[in-house]
Design an enzyme around this catalytic site. Sequence first.
Site, PDB file in Angstrom:
ATOM      1  N   CYS A 113       0.825  -1.218   0.000  1.00  0.00           N
ATOM      2  CA  CYS A 113       0.000   0.000   0.000  1.00  0.00           C
ATOM      3  C   CYS A 113       0.855   1.262   0.000  1.00  0.00           C
ATOM      4  O   CYS A 113       0.393   2.335  -0.392  1.00  0.00           O
ATOM      5  CB  CYS A 113      -0.943   0.002   1.193  1.00  0.00           C
ATOM      6  SG  CYS A 113      -2.002  -1.447   1.179  1.00  0.00           S
ATOM      7  N   HIS A 257      -3.749   6.853   1.252  1.00  0.00           N
ATOM      8  CA  HIS A 257      -3.989   5.572   0.586  1.00  0.00           C
ATOM      9  C   HIS A 257      -5.412   5.141   0.913  1.00  0.00           C
ATOM     10  O   HIS A 257      -5.828   5.172   2.074  1.00  0.00           O
ATOM     11  CB  HIS A 257      -2.970   4.536   1.063  1.00  0.00           C
ATOM     12  CG  HIS A 257      -3.409   3.135   0.771  1.00  0.00           C
ATOM     13  ND1 HIS A 257      -3.773   2.738  -0.486  1.00  0.00           N
ATOM     14  CD2 HIS A 257      -3.590   2.065   1.580  1.00  0.00           C
ATOM     15  CE1 HIS A 257      -4.154   1.472  -0.445  1.00  0.00           C
ATOM     16  NE2 HIS A 257      -4.044   1.041   0.801  1.00  0.00           N
ATOM     17  N   ASN A 287     -10.053  -0.700  -2.438  1.00  0.00           N
ATOM     18  CA  ASN A 287      -8.628  -0.540  -2.161  1.00  0.00           C
ATOM     19  C   ASN A 287      -7.836  -1.064  -3.354  1.00  0.00           C
ATOM     20  O   ASN A 287      -7.805  -2.268  -3.601  1.00  0.00           O
ATOM     21  CB  ASN A 287      -8.291  -1.317  -0.881  1.00  0.00           C
ATOM     22  CG  ASN A 287      -6.824  -1.221  -0.495  1.00  0.00           C
ATOM     23  OD1 ASN A 287      -5.992  -0.783  -1.274  1.00  0.00           O
ATOM     24  ND2 ASN A 287      -6.512  -1.646   0.724  1.00  0.00           N
TER      25      ASN A 287
HETATM   26  N1  COA Z   1     -19.272  -9.475   5.410  1.00  0.00           N
HETATM   27  C1  COA Z   1     -19.977  -9.746   6.522  1.00  0.00           C
HETATM   28  N2  COA Z   1     -19.428 -10.088   7.696  1.00  0.00           N
HETATM   29  C2  COA Z   1     -18.077 -10.144   7.732  1.00  0.00           C
HETATM   30  C3  COA Z   1     -17.286  -9.873   6.615  1.00  0.00           C
HETATM   31  C4  COA Z   1     -17.927  -9.533   5.409  1.00  0.00           C
HETATM   32  N3  COA Z   1     -17.259  -9.251   4.285  1.00  0.00           N
HETATM   33  N4  COA Z   1     -16.004 -10.016   6.974  1.00  0.00           N
HETATM   34  C5  COA Z   1     -15.971 -10.354   8.263  1.00  0.00           C
HETATM   35  N5  COA Z   1     -17.241 -10.442   8.727  1.00  0.00           N
HETATM   36  C6  COA Z   1     -17.701 -10.784  10.075  1.00  0.00           C
HETATM   37  C7  COA Z   1     -16.682 -11.522  10.883  1.00  0.00           C
HETATM   38  O1  COA Z   1     -16.710 -12.881  10.571  1.00  0.00           O
HETATM   39  C8  COA Z   1     -17.136 -11.232  12.295  1.00  0.00           C
HETATM   40  O2  COA Z   1     -18.186 -12.068  12.610  1.00  0.00           O
HETATM   41  P1  COA Z   1     -18.329 -12.688  14.103  1.00  0.00           P
HETATM   42  O3  COA Z   1     -18.502 -11.478  14.988  1.00  0.00           O
HETATM   43  O4  COA Z   1     -19.553 -13.529  13.987  1.00  0.00           O
HETATM   44  O5  COA Z   1     -17.059 -13.433  14.354  1.00  0.00           O
HETATM   45  C9  COA Z   1     -17.699  -9.810  12.198  1.00  0.00           C
HETATM   46  O6  COA Z   1     -17.952  -9.580  10.801  1.00  0.00           O
HETATM   47  C10 COA Z   1     -16.767  -8.748  12.717  1.00  0.00           C
HETATM   48  O7  COA Z   1     -15.479  -9.002  12.215  1.00  0.00           O
HETATM   49  P2  COA Z   1     -14.272  -8.106  12.603  1.00  0.00           P
HETATM   50  O8  COA Z   1     -13.073  -8.563  11.836  1.00  0.00           O
HETATM   51  O9  COA Z   1     -14.164  -7.997  14.077  1.00  0.00           O
HETATM   52  O10 COA Z   1     -14.789  -6.707  12.029  1.00  0.00           O
HETATM   53  P3  COA Z   1     -14.126  -5.335  12.128  1.00  0.00           P
HETATM   54  O11 COA Z   1     -15.079  -4.419  12.793  1.00  0.00           O
HETATM   55  O12 COA Z   1     -12.739  -5.385  12.634  1.00  0.00           O
HETATM   56  O13 COA Z   1     -14.058  -4.914  10.587  1.00  0.00           O
HETATM   57  C11 COA Z   1     -12.480  -4.767   8.809  1.00  0.00           C
HETATM   58  C12 COA Z   1     -13.324  -5.682   9.686  1.00  0.00           C
HETATM   59  C13 COA Z   1     -11.640  -5.638   7.890  1.00  0.00           C
HETATM   60  C14 COA Z   1     -13.381  -3.889   7.956  1.00  0.00           C
HETATM   61  C15 COA Z   1     -11.610  -3.887   9.712  1.00  0.00           C
HETATM   62  O14 COA Z   1     -10.930  -4.657  10.666  1.00  0.00           O
HETATM   63  C16 COA Z   1     -10.625  -3.074   8.950  1.00  0.00           C
HETATM   64  O15 COA Z   1     -10.998  -2.176   8.220  1.00  0.00           O
HETATM   65  N6  COA Z   1      -9.323  -3.344   9.127  1.00  0.00           N
HETATM   66  C17 COA Z   1      -8.299  -2.658   8.369  1.00  0.00           C
HETATM   67  C18 COA Z   1      -8.325  -3.234   7.012  1.00  0.00           C
HETATM   68  C19 COA Z   1      -7.496  -2.497   6.050  1.00  0.00           C
HETATM   69  O16 COA Z   1      -7.489  -1.308   6.023  1.00  0.00           O
HETATM   70  N7  COA Z   1      -6.806  -3.263   5.242  1.00  0.00           N
HETATM   71  C20 COA Z   1      -6.035  -2.760   4.208  1.00  0.00           C
HETATM   72  C21 COA Z   1      -4.788  -2.171   4.732  1.00  0.00           C
HETATM   73  S1  COA Z   1      -3.848  -1.708   3.397  1.00  0.00           S
END
Ligand code: COA
Length: 330
Positions: A113, A257, A287
Site C-alpha cells: 500500500c 492511501h 482498495n
Molecule cells: N461481510 C460480513 N461479515 C463479515 C465480513 C464480510 N465481508 N467479513 C468479516 N465479517 C464478520 C466476521 O466474521 C465477524 O463475525 P463474528 O462477529 O460472527 O465473528 C464480524 O464480521 C466482525 O469481524 P471483525 O473482523 O471484528 O470486524 P471489524 O469491525 O474489525 O471490521 C475490517 C473488519 C476488515 C473492515 C476492519 O478490521 C478493517 O478495516 N481493518 C483494516 C483493514 C485495512 O485497512 N486493510 C487494508 C490495509 S492496506
Amino acid sequence: MRRACIRGTGFYVPDQIVTNDDLAERMDTSDEWIRQRSGIERRRYAPDDVGCAELAYRASLRTLEDAGLEPNAVDCIILATLSPDYYFPGSACILGQKLGLPGVPAIDIRAQCSGFLYSLSTADNFVRGGQFQCILVVGSEKHSMALEFADRGRDVTVLFGDGAGAVILGPTEENRGVLSTHLHADGSLADALWMECPGSAHPRWITREMLDEGRIYPKMEGRLVFKNALEKLPQVIMEALAENRMTLDEIDLFIFHQANLRIIEYVAKQMGIPAEKVYNNIQEYGNTTAASIPIALHEAIKKGLLREGQHVLMASFGAGFTWASAIIRW
Ligand code: COA
C-alpha cells in the site's frame, strides 16, 4: 535548487463494475456491512487477459498524454505492485516492452500500500541527483484473480479492486515539486496482512495442502491492521510537516492511501484535519493498493482541488507493515 515535479498524472480502471450486492451473491456478506466497515460501494475488476502490466500500460498512455509527452521521452520506469504478472521478471520490464522502450531501466517496487510513495521517493532522488530526467512512476494492481470468493475470504475480498495510476516526474528549478518523502517499514507483523503462498520460504513452491488450506489467498488480521494504521499515519504526517516546518493548516489537500474510509476519517478527526481537505474515492474503486494514491491525485487535480502554489500531503499504511508520506508544492 533542483527539485522533482509532477509533469502529468493519469489512471486507468477496467470497465467492469462490481457492486457490494454482486459480491453478496457469491459469499455471505451485505452491502450494509461493507459500506459501514469500509465505505466501499463498488470496485472494478479487470478481464482475464488483462494483467498488472497491461493496466499500468493503459494508465501510462493517459499520463503521458496529460504531460504532453511521447513514450520515448521516458528514461526510467518505476512500477509499484503486489500483484505482478509473473514471479519474475518484474512487471516494469513488461511495461517497458509495451511502451516500446528497449534499454530504458525498469524497476519493480514491492512495498504494497506504500508502493506508490516508495516509488515516488525513489524517483525524486533519481531526479534530484540528476541521473534521470523523465521518470514514469506507476502503481498497478490486479487483485481480482487472487481473491477468495467464498465465506472464508470475505473479510479481505470485499475490500480490494483493480486499477492503475501514474505520474511523470521531471526536474524543475522553480520553487515547487516534491518537498520531502518519508519511508518506514517493520516486518515484525508481516503475517498480519499477507499472501503466504506460493513463495521461496517454503520447502515446496506450491503444494496441494497450501491450496486446500487457502494459504494462496491474502489473509488479514483486520483489527491489528486498523490499530497500527491509526498509530502510524499521524506519526508519518507529523514527520513530513516537521521536516518542512509546516503546520497542518498550510496543507491544502490530503490524499491518503484508500484502504478504508473509517481509518481515514478517524485519522482526520483525531488530527483536526477538516473533511473538505481530504479527497477520497474508495467508494468507487475499493482498495487498489499501490494504485490508489495516483488515481486519487489525478481525480483531485482534474476537479480543481489542487492549484499552483498549494500543498498536497500524501500518506499511506499497509502490508509489511510499510508506511510513508510525501509533501508536494504544486
Ligand atoms: N461481510 C460480513 N461479515 C463479515 C465480513 C464480510 N465481508 N467479513 C468479516 N465479517 C464478520 C466476521 O466474521 C465477524 O463475525 P463474528 O462477529 O460472527 O465473528 C464480524 O464480521 C466482525 O469481524 P471483525 O473482523 O471484528 O470486524 P471489524 O469491525 O474489525 O471490521 C475490517 C473488519 C476488515 C473492515 C476492519 O478490521 C478493517 O478495516 N481493518 C483494516 C483493514 C485495512 O485497512 N486493510 C487494508 C490495509 S492496506
